[in-house]
Write a protein that holds these residues in place. Structure first.
Motif, mmCIF file in Angstrom:
data_model
loop_
_atom_site.group_PDB
_atom_site.id
_atom_site.type_symbol
_atom_site.label_atom_id
_atom_site.label_comp_id
_atom_site.label_asym_id
_atom_site.label_seq_id
_atom_site.Cartn_x
_atom_site.Cartn_y
_atom_site.Cartn_z
ATOM 1 N N ARG A 257 -65.333 34.993 -76.770
ATOM 2 C CA ARG A 257 -66.769 34.669 -76.753
ATOM 3 C C ARG A 257 -67.420 34.959 -78.107
ATOM 4 N N SER A 258 -67.092 36.086 -78.716
ATOM 5 C CA SER A 258 -67.735 36.460 -79.975
ATOM 6 C C SER A 258 -67.248 35.620 -81.149
ATOM 7 N N ARG A 259 -66.046 35.039 -81.022
ATOM 8 C CA ARG A 259 -65.479 34.229 -82.107
ATOM 9 C C ARG A 259 -65.349 32.762 -81.685
ATOM 10 N N HIS B 265 -65.484 42.786 -62.048
ATOM 11 C CA HIS B 265 -65.830 44.019 -62.770
ATOM 12 C C HIS B 265 -66.143 43.622 -64.221
ATOM 13 N N PHE B 266 -67.393 43.374 -64.516
ATOM 14 C CA PHE B 266 -67.735 42.903 -65.865
ATOM 15 C C PHE B 266 -69.077 43.484 -66.285
ATOM 16 N N ASP B 267 -69.406 43.322 -67.557
ATOM 17 C CA ASP B 267 -70.693 43.795 -68.065
ATOM 18 C C ASP B 267 -71.217 42.804 -69.101
ATOM 19 N N GLU B 268 -72.417 43.042 -69.570
ATOM 20 C CA GLU B 268 -73.069 42.132 -70.515
ATOM 21 C C GLU B 268 -72.783 42.484 -71.964
ATOM 22 N N GLY B 269 -71.949 43.480 -72.205
ATOM 23 C CA GLY B 269 -71.672 43.913 -73.563
ATOM 24 C C GLY B 269 -72.604 45.038 -73.983
ATOM 25 N N LYS B 270 -72.308 45.617 -75.129
ATOM 26 C CA LYS B 270 -73.101 46.734 -75.645
ATOM 27 C C LYS B 270 -73.824 46.262 -76.903
ATOM 28 N N ALA B 271 -75.103 45.997 -76.765
ATOM 29 C CA ALA B 271 -75.886 45.437 -77.870
ATOM 30 C C ALA B 271 -75.892 46.332 -79.093
ATOM 31 N N SER B 272 -75.747 47.644 -78.904
ATOM 32 C CA SER B 272 -75.806 48.588 -80.023
ATOM 33 C C SER B 272 -74.439 48.871 -80.650
ATOM 34 N N ALA B 273 -73.387 48.240 -80.142
ATOM 35 C CA ALA B 273 -72.039 48.528 -80.648
ATOM 36 C C ALA B 273 -71.889 48.092 -82.096
ATOM 37 N N PRO C 83 -68.796 43.907 -83.451
ATOM 38 C CA PRO C 83 -69.461 42.717 -82.882
ATOM 39 C C PRO C 83 -68.773 42.176 -81.637
ATOM 40 N N ILE C 84 -67.476 42.394 -81.512
ATOM 41 C CA ILE C 84 -66.773 41.918 -80.320
ATOM 42 C C ILE C 84 -67.287 42.635 -79.076
ATOM 43 N N GLU C 85 -67.578 43.926 -79.210
ATOM 44 C CA GLU C 85 -68.028 44.709 -78.065
ATOM 45 C C GLU C 85 -69.444 44.362 -77.640
ATOM 46 N N ARG C 86 -70.164 43.616 -78.464
ATOM 47 C CA ARG C 86 -71.519 43.205 -78.074
ATOM 48 C C ARG C 86 -71.506 42.034 -77.097
ATOM 49 N N ALA C 87 -70.388 41.337 -77.013
ATOM 50 C CA ALA C 87 -70.290 40.159 -76.141
ATOM 51 C C ALA C 87 -70.017 40.571 -74.699
ATOM 52 N N GLY C 88 -70.501 39.770 -73.762
ATOM 53 C CA GLY C 88 -70.268 40.024 -72.345
ATOM 54 C C GLY C 88 -68.827 39.752 -71.952
ATOM 55 N N SER C 89 -68.397 40.387 -70.847
ATOM 56 C CA SER C 89 -66.995 40.250 -70.423
ATOM 57 C C SER C 89 -66.835 39.440 -69.142
ATOM 58 N N ARG C 90 -67.899 38.764 -68.687
ATOM 59 C CA ARG C 90 -67.771 37.956 -67.472
ATOM 60 C C ARG C 90 -67.117 36.617 -67.796
ATOM 61 N N PRO C 91 -66.016 36.274 -67.123
ATOM 62 C CA PRO C 91 -65.465 34.921 -67.282
ATOM 63 C C PRO C 91 -66.430 33.907 -66.671
ATOM 64 N N ASP C 92 -66.409 32.684 -67.188
ATOM 65 C CA ASP C 92 -67.287 31.641 -66.646
ATOM 66 C C ASP C 92 -66.668 30.935 -65.449
#
Length: 307
Positions: free
Chosen positions: A136-138, A167-175, A178-187
């Motif tokens: 997602r981030s790339r 089991h997913f999250d929206e990412g960590k905006a403050s990370a 940059p990869i960790e800022r992206a959400g982990s929910r599959p579409d």
């Protein structure tokens, strides 16, 4: 009369030649080109969190199989091979699947995640979530759409896919990463003869032991029985299984489908009467070989494939 025929014949030849030249001058329609040189990338460049060493087994990776010829970014699929959380069927449930997606113009990624008994939960889920965040981030770099990332899993890889989808999250905006800022929910999810539940009545014992050890916490058994974790936010899902599967009971897929239906999540399930566990694309089976076409039709109706 003869002169007239010659003139008409000459005109016909000129028209045919002109038509042929016009066709030859038209650019050919773009066709997906299978990438002959897959690219393998570490999920974490500086070493994976929780790694117990630096061997190949300690380094989770994502291998890119890019489908060329697309005019705009499209859907992509991360593929998690099965193997009971103790091995990976990388060819039959990885590379072959990636090339099949490439043939339809879909870029694919094959995930090499860490395995038991050396690694236990939540390491495997962390690898899957990192793979989704990376794609997602790339997305622009990979030429894929960031909001059309699917996760496909076979057998135990299906459990990993279902776990990522519940089991997913929206990412960590403050990370800082940059990869960790992206959400982990599959579409969207694609589950092939998946392990879903750790209910003793239908669980795959080997997968459970490799993922959670010999004496798992009952709360963890419940949390990772993914049919119990479905919500309206669970991604749309395609499932296929066989009734004759003696390794992973078909009830795993049935329970997940019923949970999706209860939560009003779009889902499609195909259960074939015969066929063993671990069939892959099943190209030699006259009945089971229909499942890839059924999947392609589902992807197309959801707008995930070019028509």
């Amino acid at each position: 009369m003869i002169k007239c025929r010659i003139i008409l014949l000459s005109i016909a030849c000129v028209m045919a030649l002109s038509s042929g030249l016009a066709r030859a001058q038209q650019p050919p329609a773009p066709r997906p080109i299978v990438n002959a040189d897959p690219q393998t990338m570490a999920l974490w460049e500086a070493g994976a969190p929780g790694a117990l060493g630096t061997d190949e087994a300690d380094r989770p990776t994502l291998t890119l199989f890019r489908a060329e010829g697309r005019q705009t970014p499209g859907a992509s699929v991360i593929v998690a091979p099965g193997g009971g959380y103790g091995a990976l069927a990388v060819n039959k449930e990885g590379r072959q699947i990636a090339y099949w997606f490439n043939s339809m113009g879909v870029t694919a990624f094959v995930l090499k995640y860490r395995l038991g008994p050396r690694y236990h939960h939540p390491i495997e889920l962390g690898d899957a979530q990192r793979a989704i965040r990376m794609v997602r981030s790339r997305a622009a770099e990979f030429g894929v759409a960031p909001d059309r990332i699917g996760f496909m899993g076979f057998s135990a890889g299906g459990h990993l896919a279902a776990t990522a989808g519940t089991h997913f999250d929206e990412g960590k905006a403050s990370a800082s990463d940059p990869i960790e800022r992206a959400g982990s929910r599959p579409d969207f999810l694609i589950l092939a003869y998946p392990v879903i539940s750790f209910d003793a009545a239908i669980a795959h014992a080997g997968s459970l032991r490799n993922l959670l050890g010999d004496t798992p916490d009952p709360k963890l058994l419940e949390d990772l029985s993914n049919e119990l974790r479905v919500t309206p936010q669970t991604p749309p899902t395609f499932l296929f299984h066989t009734t004759a599967d003696a390794a992973v009971p078909v009830e795993n897929s049935v329970r997940f489908y019923l949970a999706l239906r209860k939560a009003k999540v779009p889902a499609e399930m195909h259960i074939f009467e015969n066929g063993p566990h671990g069939v892959g694309l099943a190209l030699a089976d006259p009945a089971l070989s229909a499942w890839p076409t059924l999947l392609a039709n589902w992807l197309r109706t959801r707008g995930l494939l070019a028509r």
